[in-house]
Design a protein around this motif. Structure first.
Motif, PDB file in Angstrom:
ATOM      1  N   PHE A 244       0.836  -1.210   0.000  1.00 12.72           N
ATOM      2  CA  PHE A 244       0.000   0.000   0.000  1.00 12.72           C
ATOM      3  C   PHE A 244       0.872   1.261   0.000  1.00 12.72           C
ATOM      4  N   ILE A 245       2.073   1.131   0.539  1.00 11.93           N
ATOM      5  CA  ILE A 245       2.878   2.315   0.840  1.00 11.93           C
ATOM      6  C   ILE A 245       3.055   3.271  -0.354  1.00 11.93           C
ATOM      7  N   PRO A 246       3.370   2.757  -1.562  1.00 14.56           N
ATOM      8  CA  PRO A 246       3.546   3.701  -2.674  1.00 14.56           C
ATOM      9  C   PRO A 246       2.274   4.482  -3.012  1.00 14.56           C
ATOM     10  N   PHE A 247       1.101   3.944  -2.614  1.00 17.80           N
ATOM     11  CA  PHE A 247      -0.162   4.582  -2.980  1.00 17.80           C
ATOM     12  C   PHE A 247      -0.702   5.505  -1.890  1.00 17.80           C
ATOM     13  N   ILE A 248      -0.321   5.207  -0.634  1.00 17.13           N
ATOM     14  CA  ILE A 248      -0.904   5.931   0.496  1.00 17.13           C
ATOM     15  C   ILE A 248      -0.752   7.453   0.336  1.00 17.13           C
ATOM     16  N   GLY A 249       0.411   7.895  -0.146  1.00 19.67           N
ATOM     17  CA  GLY A 249       0.652   9.336  -0.296  1.00 19.67           C
ATOM     18  C   GLY A 249      -0.146   9.961  -1.419  1.00 19.67           C
ATOM     19  N   GLN A 250      -0.756   9.131  -2.274  1.00 19.97           N
ATOM     20  CA  GLN A 250      -1.468   9.675  -3.434  1.00 19.97           C
ATOM     21  C   GLN A 250      -2.972   9.786  -3.235  1.00 19.97           C
ATOM     22  N   CYS A 251      -3.441   9.398  -2.066  1.00 18.90           N
ATOM     23  CA  CYS A 251      -4.874   9.532  -1.794  1.00 18.90           C
ATOM     24  C   CYS A 251      -5.227  11.021  -1.782  1.00 18.90           C
ATOM     25  N   ARG A 252      -6.479  11.317  -2.127  1.00 18.24           N
ATOM     26  CA  ARG A 252      -6.878  12.713  -2.213  1.00 18.24           C
ATOM     27  C   ARG A 252      -6.769  13.422  -0.864  1.00 18.24           C
ATOM     28  N   PHE A 253      -7.182  12.720   0.200  1.00 19.71           N
ATOM     29  CA  PHE A 253      -7.172  13.350   1.528  1.00 19.71           C
ATOM     30  C   PHE A 253      -6.052  12.790   2.397  1.00 19.71           C
ATOM     31  N   ASN A 254      -5.429  13.685   3.143  1.00 22.84           N
ATOM     32  CA  ASN A 254      -4.339  13.284   4.033  1.00 22.84           C
ATOM     33  C   ASN A 254      -4.783  12.274   5.079  1.00 22.84           C
ATOM     34  N   ALA A 259     -10.870   3.273   2.861  1.00 17.08           N
ATOM     35  CA  ALA A 259     -12.065   2.423   2.820  1.00 17.08           C
ATOM     36  C   ALA A 259     -12.974   2.970   1.723  1.00 17.08           C
ATOM     37  N   ASN A 260     -14.054   3.664   2.108  1.00 18.23           N
ATOM     38  CA  ASN A 260     -14.950   4.214   1.086  1.00 18.23           C
ATOM     39  C   ASN A 260     -14.599   5.645   0.739  1.00 18.23           C
ATOM     40  N   ASP A 261     -13.437   6.083   1.176  1.00 20.36           N
ATOM     41  CA  ASP A 261     -13.047   7.476   0.986  1.00 20.36           C
ATOM     42  C   ASP A 261     -12.985   7.845  -0.502  1.00 20.36           C
ATOM     43  N   LYS A 262     -13.334   9.106  -0.755  1.00 22.96           N
ATOM     44  CA  LYS A 262     -13.305   9.614  -2.127  1.00 22.96           C
ATOM     45  C   LYS A 262     -11.852   9.643  -2.639  1.00 22.96           C
ATOM     46  N   ALA A 265      -6.301   6.274  -3.388  1.00 25.06           N
ATOM     47  CA  ALA A 265      -5.352   5.686  -4.346  1.00 25.06           C
ATOM     48  C   ALA A 265      -5.133   4.198  -4.073  1.00 25.06           C
ATOM     49  N   VAL A 266      -5.266   3.808  -2.813  1.00 24.36           N
ATOM     50  CA  VAL A 266      -5.093   2.393  -2.474  1.00 24.36           C
ATOM     51  C   VAL A 266      -6.229   1.591  -3.104  1.00 24.36           C
ATOM     52  N   ARG A 267      -7.461   2.092  -2.916  1.00 24.71           N
ATOM     53  CA  ARG A 267      -8.610   1.374  -3.468  1.00 24.71           C
ATOM     54  C   ARG A 267      -8.529   1.327  -5.000  1.00 24.71           C
ATOM     55  N   SER A 268      -8.113   2.418  -5.620  1.00 30.25           N
ATOM     56  CA  SER A 268      -7.979   2.395  -7.093  1.00 30.25           C
ATOM     57  C   SER A 268      -6.959   1.364  -7.517  1.00 30.25           C
ATOM     58  N   ALA A 269      -5.873   1.250  -6.748  1.00 31.55           N
ATOM     59  CA  ALA A 269      -4.835   0.272  -7.088  1.00 31.55           C
ATOM     60  C   ALA A 269      -5.403  -1.146  -7.003  1.00 31.55           C
ATOM     61  N   VAL A 270      -6.305  -1.355  -6.056  1.00 33.97           N
ATOM     62  CA  VAL A 270      -6.961  -2.668  -5.943  1.00 33.97           C
ATOM     63  C   VAL A 270      -7.828  -2.893  -7.182  1.00 33.97           C
ATOM     64  N   GLU A 271      -8.607  -1.850  -7.534  1.00 32.66           N
ATOM     65  CA  GLU A 271      -9.513  -1.976  -8.682  1.00 32.66           C
ATOM     66  C   GLU A 271      -8.735  -2.224  -9.969  1.00 32.66           C
ATOM     67  N   GLN A 272      -7.534  -1.678 -10.054  1.00 36.10           N
ATOM     68  CA  GLN A 272      -6.727  -1.868 -11.266  1.00 36.10           C
ATOM     69  C   GLN A 272      -5.830  -3.098 -11.183  1.00 36.10           C
ATOM     70  N   ALA A 277      -6.773  -8.069  -4.238  1.00 38.08           N
ATOM     71  CA  ALA A 277      -8.076  -7.730  -3.641  1.00 38.08           C
ATOM     72  C   ALA A 277      -8.268  -8.469  -2.322  1.00 38.08           C
ATOM     73  N   SER A 278      -7.736  -9.688  -2.222  1.00 36.84           N
ATOM     74  CA  SER A 278      -7.942 -10.438  -0.976  1.00 36.84           C
ATOM     75  C   SER A 278      -7.149  -9.798   0.165  1.00 36.84           C
ATOM     76  N   ARG A 279      -5.939  -9.310  -0.149  1.00 39.85           N
ATOM     77  CA  ARG A 279      -5.172  -8.620   0.901  1.00 39.85           C
ATOM     78  C   ARG A 279      -5.925  -7.357   1.349  1.00 39.85           C
ATOM     79  N   TYR A 280      -6.461  -6.624   0.381  1.00 38.26           N
ATOM     80  CA  TYR A 280      -7.167  -5.381   0.716  1.00 38.26           C
ATOM     81  C   TYR A 280      -8.409  -5.668   1.565  1.00 38.26           C
ATOM     82  N   GLN A 281      -9.152  -6.725   1.191  1.00 40.65           N
ATOM     83  CA  GLN A 281     -10.345  -7.079   1.977  1.00 40.65           C
ATOM     84  C   GLN A 281      -9.959  -7.419   3.416  1.00 40.65           C
ATOM     85  N   ARG A 282      -8.832  -8.092   3.553  1.00 36.87           N
ATOM     86  CA  ARG A 282      -8.398  -8.461   4.915  1.00 36.87           C
ATOM     87  C   ARG A 282      -7.933  -7.232   5.692  1.00 36.87           C
TER      88      ARG A 282
END
Ligand code: GDP
Ligand code: MG
Ligand code: ZN
Length: 292
Positions: A244-254, A259-262, A265-272, A277-282
């Motif tokens: 997750f680390i490379p994506f955490i800094g790219q989320c829109r909000f600090n 989770a359901n945040d607008k 970047a982590v969730r988008s990385a899962v979607e792409q 996805a199983s790691r993210y769900q856990r």
């Protein structure tokens, strides 16, 4: 200081602390106001009687595993561990939530982690094979062994050389069997311990450090509390999922909670498909579990 010697803490005993120094073991007390001593600590100690001593100082630790204690504090249990090996097996079915939790704790305390697949004489489900591929892609080494058949033990002994290790993993995966295979004398010790506990006298969750015959030290710790999430906050849990680390800094909000945040970047990385996805769900489940 005069008379100070260096020693290695092997175990907490009822009457004191076992400290090994120049090949001998001494029963030590601690000087007043010393921090809690952990198994694996390197200490400076001083003789107080022929086989006894007093610990004066704890030398700086390279790593520490702690368990939750009173008043939301944590208590050090095992120190200077180089690698935590998470043991898993085809049976009982792998609890990947627990495995992720152990790995996150290792990431948090900056301890290397590896996986040991025991019981390779048993079949694995396709799901388990797939998860093992993910873990390897994340950089966690995987050793395949069978303590029953004696397969892979040579490689395991090599991996444990020149460092201090600890085994963890869910009950029934074969941690004790592996430890016994590595430390033949342990069988005796475990028997004696369980005999005593039948009479309700010994309820030890204490950790003990053993020197392996082929080199390296193994800390045997019946308590798994040291791998609990108590010492971590949500943010640290997210970082415990190292992909997750490379994506955490790219989320829109600090203060994104991934989770359901607008625009997370982590969730988008899962979607792409960049994050499993199983790691993210856990991760979401563990986060839920952390809520007070
Ligand atoms: N099939 C198989 N069973 C094993 C192997 N190693 C251990 N076991 C069995 O798994 C069970 C749990 O082992 P144990 O060492 O007590 O697991 P622990 O709870 O992780 O300490 C015991 O019945 C062992 O005999 C193995 O390599 N293959
Ligand atoms: Mg056991
Ligand atoms: Zn996010």
């Amino acid at each position: 200081m005069r008379g100070w010697q260096e020693g290695l803490v092997l175990a907490h005993l009822g009457q004191g602390i076992a400290v090994e120094s120049s090949g001998q073991v001494y029963l030590c007390q601690t000087r007043r106001q010393l921090d809690t001593v952990a198994v694996g600590d390197r200490v400076m100690w001083i003789h107080s009687a022929p086989d006894q001593g007093r610990i004066e100082q704890i030398l700086p630790r390279s790593s520490i595993l702690a368990r939750p204690a009173r008043n939301e504090t944590i208590k050090p249990v095992a120190a200077n561990i180089d690698t935590v090996y998470v043991v898993l097996a085809g049976a009982p079915p792998c609890d990947f939530l627990l495995i992720d939790q152990y790995l996150a704790v290792c990431e948090h305390w900056k301890i290397k982690a590896g996986l040991i697949l025991n019981k390779i004489d048993l079949p694995l489900t396709a799901e388990t094979e797939q998860e093992l591929v993910y873990y390897r892609e994340l950089g966690y080494p995987l050793l395949r062994v069978s303590s029953h058949l004696g397969i892979g033990l040579g490689e395991l002994k090599l991996a444990l050389k020149n460092q201090t290790s600890i085994f963890t993993g869910q009950s029934g995966v074969g941690k004790s069997s592996l430890t016994n295979a590595l430390l033949p004398d342990m069988a005796l010790k475990t028997n004696t311990l369980s005999k005593t506990s039948k009479h309700g006298r010994h309820t030890t969750t204490a950790a003990t450090l053993y020197h392996l015959p082929d080199g390296g030290d193994l800390i045997d710790s019946p308590g798994v509390a040291i791998f609990g999430l108590a010492g971590l906050n949500e943010h640290e849990l997210a970082q415990g999922y190292k992909e997750f680390i490379p994506f955490i800094g790219q989320c829109r909000f600090n203060d994104c909670r991934h989770a359901n945040d607008k625009d997370c970047a982590v969730r988008s990385a899962v979607e792409q498909g960049q994050i499993s996805a199983s790691r993210y769900q856990r991760f979401l489940k563990l986060k839920q579990k952390m809520l007070p």
